[in-house]
Design a protein around this motif. Structure first.
Motif, PDB file in Angstrom:
ATOM      1  N   GLU A 179       0.827  -1.206   0.000  1.00  0.00           N
ATOM      2  CA  GLU A 179       0.000   0.000   0.000  1.00  0.00           C
ATOM      3  C   GLU A 179       0.860   1.253   0.000  1.00  0.00           C
ATOM      4  N   SER A 180       1.964   1.211   0.736  1.00  0.00           N
ATOM      5  CA  SER A 180       2.871   2.354   0.780  1.00  0.00           C
ATOM      6  C   SER A 180       3.503   2.598  -0.578  1.00  0.00           C
ATOM      7  N   ILE A 181       3.954   1.527  -1.233  1.00  0.00           N
ATOM      8  CA  ILE A 181       4.575   1.660  -2.551  1.00  0.00           C
ATOM      9  C   ILE A 181       3.573   2.205  -3.560  1.00  0.00           C
ATOM     10  N   THR A 182       2.324   1.707  -3.506  1.00  0.00           N
ATOM     11  CA  THR A 182       1.286   2.201  -4.408  1.00  0.00           C
ATOM     12  C   THR A 182       0.999   3.670  -4.148  1.00  0.00           C
ATOM     13  N   GLY A 183       0.963   4.067  -2.865  1.00  0.00           N
ATOM     14  CA  GLY A 183       0.716   5.454  -2.516  1.00  0.00           C
ATOM     15  C   GLY A 183       1.791   6.379  -3.036  1.00  0.00           C
ATOM     16  N   MET A 184       3.049   5.946  -2.961  1.00  0.00           N
ATOM     17  CA  MET A 184       4.140   6.766  -3.467  1.00  0.00           C
ATOM     18  C   MET A 184       4.081   6.869  -4.990  1.00  0.00           C
ATOM     19  N   SER A 185       3.759   5.780  -5.650  1.00  0.00           N
ATOM     20  CA  SER A 185       3.680   5.786  -7.107  1.00  0.00           C
ATOM     21  C   SER A 185       2.608   6.740  -7.598  1.00  0.00           C
ATOM     22  N   SER A 186       1.482   6.818  -6.873  1.00  0.00           N
ATOM     23  CA  SER A 186       0.392   7.694  -7.289  1.00  0.00           C
ATOM     24  C   SER A 186       0.744   9.165  -7.152  1.00  0.00           C
ATOM     25  N   CYS A 187       1.797   9.470  -6.389  1.00  0.00           N
ATOM     26  CA  CYS A 187       2.196  10.861  -6.163  1.00  0.00           C
ATOM     27  C   CYS A 187       3.213  11.360  -7.184  1.00  0.00           C
ATOM     28  N   GLU A 188       3.739  10.478  -8.018  1.00  0.00           N
ATOM     29  CA  GLU A 188       4.900  10.830  -8.831  1.00  0.00           C
ATOM     30  C   GLU A 188       4.671  12.046  -9.725  1.00  0.00           C
ATOM     31  N   ASN A 189       3.582  12.059 -10.474  1.00  0.00           N
ATOM     32  CA  ASN A 189       3.348  13.156 -11.407  1.00  0.00           C
ATOM     33  C   ASN A 189       3.201  14.493 -10.694  1.00  0.00           C
ATOM     34  N   GLU A 190       2.449  14.507  -9.583  1.00  0.00           N
ATOM     35  CA  GLU A 190       2.255  15.750  -8.839  1.00  0.00           C
ATOM     36  C   GLU A 190       3.556  16.243  -8.230  1.00  0.00           C
ATOM     37  N   VAL A 191       4.340  15.312  -7.669  1.00  0.00           N
ATOM     38  CA  VAL A 191       5.616  15.697  -7.059  1.00  0.00           C
ATOM     39  C   VAL A 191       6.585  16.213  -8.119  1.00  0.00           C
ATOM     40  N   PHE A 192       6.607  15.559  -9.283  1.00  0.00           N
ATOM     41  CA  PHE A 192       7.519  16.000 -10.327  1.00  0.00           C
ATOM     42  C   PHE A 192       7.148  17.398 -10.821  1.00  0.00           C
ATOM     43  N   LYS A 193       5.860  17.697 -10.936  1.00  0.00           N
ATOM     44  CA  LYS A 193       5.443  19.044 -11.345  1.00  0.00           C
ATOM     45  C   LYS A 193       5.892  20.071 -10.308  1.00  0.00           C
ATOM     46  N   PHE A 194       5.711  19.727  -9.017  1.00  0.00           N
ATOM     47  CA  PHE A 194       6.185  20.612  -7.948  1.00  0.00           C
ATOM     48  C   PHE A 194       7.695  20.805  -8.052  1.00  0.00           C
ATOM     49  N   TRP A 195       8.420  19.703  -8.256  1.00  0.00           N
ATOM     50  CA  TRP A 195       9.886  19.750  -8.369  1.00  0.00           C
ATOM     51  C   TRP A 195      10.294  20.664  -9.524  1.00  0.00           C
ATOM     52  N   LYS A 196       9.607  20.528 -10.644  1.00  0.00           N
ATOM     53  CA  LYS A 196       9.890  21.335 -11.831  1.00  0.00           C
ATOM     54  C   LYS A 196       9.695  22.825 -11.530  1.00  0.00           C
ATOM     55  N   ASP A 197       8.573  23.187 -10.897  1.00  0.00           N
ATOM     56  CA  ASP A 197       8.274  24.588 -10.612  1.00  0.00           C
ATOM     57  C   ASP A 197       9.328  25.205  -9.696  1.00  0.00           C
ATOM     58  N   VAL A 198       9.697  24.470  -8.632  1.00  0.00           N
ATOM     59  CA  VAL A 198      10.661  25.009  -7.664  1.00  0.00           C
ATOM     60  C   VAL A 198      12.073  25.069  -8.263  1.00  0.00           C
ATOM     61  N   LYS A 199      12.441  24.027  -8.987  1.00  0.00           N
ATOM     62  CA  LYS A 199      13.795  23.976  -9.528  1.00  0.00           C
ATOM     63  C   LYS A 199      13.999  25.044 -10.604  1.00  0.00           C
ATOM     64  N   ASP A 200      13.017  25.160 -11.513  1.00  0.00           N
ATOM     65  CA  ASP A 200      13.144  26.148 -12.585  1.00  0.00           C
ATOM     66  C   ASP A 200      12.973  27.572 -12.081  1.00  0.00           C
ATOM     67  N   GLY A 201      12.102  27.763 -11.071  1.00  0.00           N
ATOM     68  CA  GLY A 201      11.809  29.111 -10.610  1.00  0.00           C
ATOM     69  C   GLY A 201      12.765  29.649  -9.572  1.00  0.00           C
ATOM     70  N   LEU A 202      13.383  28.760  -8.764  1.00  0.00           N
ATOM     71  CA  LEU A 202      14.243  29.231  -7.673  1.00  0.00           C
ATOM     72  C   LEU A 202      15.632  28.596  -7.662  1.00  0.00           C
ATOM     73  N   CYS A 203      15.685  27.251  -7.658  1.00  0.00           N
ATOM     74  CA  CYS A 203      16.959  26.567  -7.440  1.00  0.00           C
ATOM     75  C   CYS A 203      18.000  26.912  -8.499  1.00  0.00           C
ATOM     76  N   LEU A 204      17.659  26.712  -9.760  1.00  0.00           N
ATOM     77  CA  LEU A 204      18.645  26.943 -10.817  1.00  0.00           C
ATOM     78  C   LEU A 204      19.044  28.411 -10.944  1.00  0.00           C
ATOM     79  N   PRO A 205      18.098  29.357 -10.904  1.00  0.00           N
ATOM     80  CA  PRO A 205      18.532  30.769 -10.946  1.00  0.00           C
ATOM     81  C   PRO A 205      19.444  31.149  -9.787  1.00  0.00           C
TER      82      PRO A 205
END
Length: 239
Positions: A143-169
C-alpha cells in the motif's frame, strides 16, 4: 520498485520525515518540500552568523500565524565558512505561498515563486501520512509503494516549478558570485525544454540518460516519450 526508491517522491518523503515534526499547516508542508528540492539540487542549510552548515530545518511553531516572514539561508558545500550564500524569504497570502530568493549580501537579482497550497498540499499531506503510518515499519508494504507511485506526477510538477523558478537561478547567481563555473547547460534548462531534447535522441540513448542523475531518470521514464519513441523506431507494431 527498487529504482523508484531513488526518485523525487521517496527523497521528498525522507526529508519530510526528518525535517517536519508536525503537519499542522499547508504552508509549512510547502516550505519543507521546497527545502527538499534545494537539498537535492546541491544546496546545504547555512547559518549566516557562524558561517557553518545547518543540519536541521527550523520553522518557528508560530509561523505563519504570528510572524509575517520566514527566512532560510543556503550555500554550497564548497563555500562553507565563507560569507557567500543565498536567502529564501517566505510570505503567505491566503492559500498562496510566496518565496523570494536572492543573494544574502543583497543585489539586483530577485527570483520569485508563487505556489498555491490548495494545488500541492494534498499530495504533500498524502506523503506525510505515509510517513506517519509506516514510522514503525522497517520495510515498505504494498500500500505504501502504491501510494508513493500515485504521487509521482504531482511531485515531479512541484519539483519542476521550484527547480526552474528558484533553485537553478539561485545556483547560477551563487556560482557567478563565487567565481565557480556555471552549472552544466542541460541542467540549467527548463524542464519542458529538457523533455523536448530527449525526444530527439534514439531510444538506447534515452535509456542511458536514466543513469545520469535522479532528474534525468525521471525525465527518461516518461511514458509519453517512450510511446513516441516506440512508434518512431518500430512503427505501428503491437507489443
Amino acid at each position: 520498485v527498487s529504482s523508484k526508491r531513488f526518485s523525487e517522491p521517496y527523497f521528498l518523503r525522507r526529508v519530510l520525515r526528518e525535517e517536519l515534526v508536525d503537519c499542522d499547516s499547508h504552508h509549512k508542508l510547502l516550505v519543507a518540500a521546497i527545502h527538499a528540492v534545494f537539498l537535492e539540487s546541491g544546496f546545504v542549510g547555512y547559518d549566516s552568523f557562524s558561517r557553518s552548515r545547518i543540519h536541521q530545518l527550523h520553522i518557528d511553531v508560530d509561523w505563519p500565524l504570528k510572524q509575517s516572514t520566514l527566512s532560510i539561508f543556503y550555500t554550497l558545500p564548497e563555500l562553507l565558512g565563507k560569507d557567500v550564500s543565498v536567502v529564501l524569504k517566505f510570505q503567505t497570502l491566503g492559500n498562496f505561498l510566496n518565496a523570494f530568493g536572492s543573494s544574502a549580501a543583497g543585489g539586483s537579482n530577485m527570483h520569485r515563486l508563487c505556489l498555491n497550497a490548495s494545488t500541492y498540499a494534498p499530495t504533500l499531506r498524502q506523503i506525510w501520512q505515509l510517513n506517519c503510518r509506516n514510522k514503525n515499519m522497517v520495510a515498505e508494504d504494498d500500500e505504501s509503494i502504491t501510494g508513493m507511485s500515485s504521487c509521482e506526477n504531482e511531485v515531479f510538477k512541484f519539483w519542476k516549478d521550484v527547480k526552474d523558478g528558484l533553485c537553478l537561478p539561485l545556483l547560477i547567481d551563487l556560482c557567478d558570485k563565487a567565481g565557480f563555473p556555471m552549472p552544466s547547460c542541460f541542467s540549467s534548462l527548463p524542464t519542458d525544454l529538457k523533455l523536448s531534447i530527449l525526444t530527439l535522441l534514439p531510444g538506447v540513448d534515452i535509456a542511458r540518460m536514466e543513469c545520469v542523475s535522479m532528474e534525468t531518470r525521471y525525465l527518461s521514464s516518461n511514458n509519453e516519450l517512450w510511446k513516441q519513441k516506440f512508434a518512431e523506431e518500430f512503427g505501428n507494431e503491437q507489443l
